[in-house]
Design a protein around this motif. Structure first.
Motif, PDB file in Angstrom:
ATOM      1  N   GLU A 135     -32.664  16.959  -0.149  1.00 29.34           N
ATOM      2  CA  GLU A 135     -32.682  16.413  -1.512  1.00 29.34           C
ATOM      3  C   GLU A 135     -33.485  15.115  -1.556  1.00 29.34           C
ATOM      4  N   ALA A 136     -33.316  14.299  -0.541  1.00 26.46           N
ATOM      5  CA  ALA A 136     -34.058  13.030  -0.477  1.00 26.46           C
ATOM      6  C   ALA A 136     -35.553  13.324  -0.426  1.00 26.46           C
ATOM      7  N   ILE A 137     -35.934  14.297   0.390  1.00 25.47           N
ATOM      8  CA  ILE A 137     -37.347  14.652   0.534  1.00 25.47           C
ATOM      9  C   ILE A 137     -37.913  15.207  -0.766  1.00 25.47           C
ATOM     10  N   GLU A 138     -37.120  16.029  -1.441  1.00 25.94           N
ATOM     11  CA  GLU A 138     -37.564  16.591  -2.716  1.00 25.94           C
ATOM     12  C   GLU A 138     -37.844  15.458  -3.708  1.00 25.94           C
ATOM     13  N   ALA A 139     -36.939  14.496  -3.764  1.00 25.16           N
ATOM     14  CA  ALA A 139     -37.110  13.381  -4.710  1.00 25.16           C
ATOM     15  C   ALA A 139     -38.307  12.517  -4.320  1.00 25.16           C
ATOM     16  N   LEU A 140     -38.432  12.195  -3.051  1.00 24.23           N
ATOM     17  CA  LEU A 140     -39.525  11.305  -2.620  1.00 24.23           C
ATOM     18  C   LEU A 140     -40.879  11.982  -2.776  1.00 24.23           C
ATOM     19  N   SER A 141     -40.916  13.303  -2.605  1.00 27.19           N
ATOM     20  CA  SER A 141     -42.181  14.038  -2.715  1.00 27.19           C
ATOM     21  C   SER A 141     -42.748  14.010  -4.128  1.00 27.19           C
ATOM     22  N   GLU A 142     -41.904  13.677  -5.084  1.00 30.20           N
ATOM     23  CA  GLU A 142     -42.367  13.585  -6.484  1.00 30.20           C
ATOM     24  C   GLU A 142     -43.152  12.298  -6.725  1.00 30.20           C
ATOM     25  N   MET A 143     -43.025  11.361  -5.811  1.00 26.59           N
ATOM     26  CA  MET A 143     -43.682  10.067  -6.017  1.00 26.59           C
ATOM     27  C   MET A 143     -45.102  10.092  -5.462  1.00 26.59           C
ATOM     28  N   ASP A 144     -45.861   9.042  -5.797  1.00 20.62           N
ATOM     29  CA  ASP A 144     -47.252   9.011  -5.344  1.00 20.62           C
ATOM     30  C   ASP A 144     -47.586   7.660  -4.720  1.00 20.62           C
ATOM     31  N   SER A 145     -48.539   7.690  -3.789  1.00 23.90           N
ATOM     32  CA  SER A 145     -48.988   6.481  -3.093  1.00 23.90           C
ATOM     33  C   SER A 145     -47.835   5.740  -2.422  1.00 23.90           C
ATOM     34  N   ILE A 146     -47.037   6.489  -1.709  1.00 22.78           N
ATOM     35  CA  ILE A 146     -45.953   5.877  -0.936  1.00 22.78           C
ATOM     36  C   ILE A 146     -46.045   6.348   0.518  1.00 22.78           C
ATOM     37  N   ILE A 147     -45.360   5.608   1.378  1.00 21.92           N
ATOM     38  CA  ILE A 147     -45.224   6.025   2.772  1.00 21.92           C
ATOM     39  C   ILE A 147     -43.801   6.545   2.925  1.00 21.92           C
ATOM     40  N   ILE A 148     -43.672   7.723   3.518  1.00 28.00           N
ATOM     41  CA  ILE A 148     -42.339   8.292   3.749  1.00 28.00           C
ATOM     42  C   ILE A 148     -42.115   8.445   5.250  1.00 28.00           C
ATOM     43  N   SER A 149     -41.073   7.805   5.752  1.00 29.50           N
ATOM     44  CA  SER A 149     -40.700   8.043   7.145  1.00 29.50           C
ATOM     45  C   SER A 149     -39.519   8.999   7.138  1.00 29.50           C
ATOM     46  N   CYS A 150     -39.683  10.160   7.774  1.00 28.85           N
ATOM     47  CA  CYS A 150     -38.637  11.191   7.752  1.00 28.85           C
ATOM     48  C   CYS A 150     -37.750  11.099   8.983  1.00 28.85           C
TER      49      CYS A 150
END
Ligand code: S3P
Length: 176
Positions: free
Chosen positions: A61-76
């Protein structure tokens, strides 16, 4: 276009991700921190009280929400890429960079850390080797891969940002 860091625990995803966020002036998000904030529970408590399966659902769920954003860095979290749907979501608007390290280096980096439930066991080095073996294919399935053995956070960040293909993709803002 997002930059997504995957890879085993202790490979440097969070520290390198933060450093690159600073350099690119991107916002930084860590899936574990996102989960902790939204559930008001620590990762250790989620594993202990609710179990790994519920944790994995929260992670998706966290990944789904973060994937909607743009120009961010995601550490999984290190296990995130084991779920294909997570990879699909992250890929929609992200370049997926896998960080790797030898089991010995991973062990040195995480040995005093009590916050990783999967490694609170008799022989963490063996557990690291076992999980790395199990996850090898999933980690190899990413767009780019960098080994972080014997390198500082700054060196790793520079190595990634100096990669011509990554620089090109970031410039164009489009996926490979
Ligand atoms: C996990 C990695 C951890 C955290 C959880 C499970 C894993 O994140 O999500 O303890 O399965 O490899 P880090 O990789 O950020 O330590």
């Amino acid at each position: 276009m997002n930059l997504v860091f995957t890879g085993f625990m202790g490979t440097g995803k969070t520290s390198v991700g933060k450093k690159i966020a600073e350099k690119l002036n991107f916002k930084f998000f860590d899936t574990d921190t996102f989960i902790e904030k939204h559930s008001q529970l620590t990762i250790s408590k989620i594993f202990a009280d609710l179990g790994e399966e519920i944790f994995r659902q929260m992670e998706s769920e966290a990944i789904e929400a973060l994937s909607e954003m743009d120009s961010i860095i995601i550490s999984c979290g290190g296990g995130a890429v084991l779920n294909t749907q997570n990879l699909i979501n992250l890929s929609k608007n992200g370049i997926i960079i896998n960080l790797s390290a030898s089991p010995e280096q991973i062990f040195q980096r995480i040995k005093d850390d009590k916050k990783r439930p999967l490694l609170q066991c008799q022989n963490p080095l063996n557990k690291i080797k076992e999980l790395l073996k199990e996850r090898k294919k999933a980690y190899e399935n990413c767009d780019f891969s960098f080994n972080t053995d014997n390198l500082t956070v700054n060196e790793i960040a520079d190595m990634i940002l100096n990669d011509k293909d990554i620089a090109e993709l970031l410039k164009k803002g489009i996926k490979k």
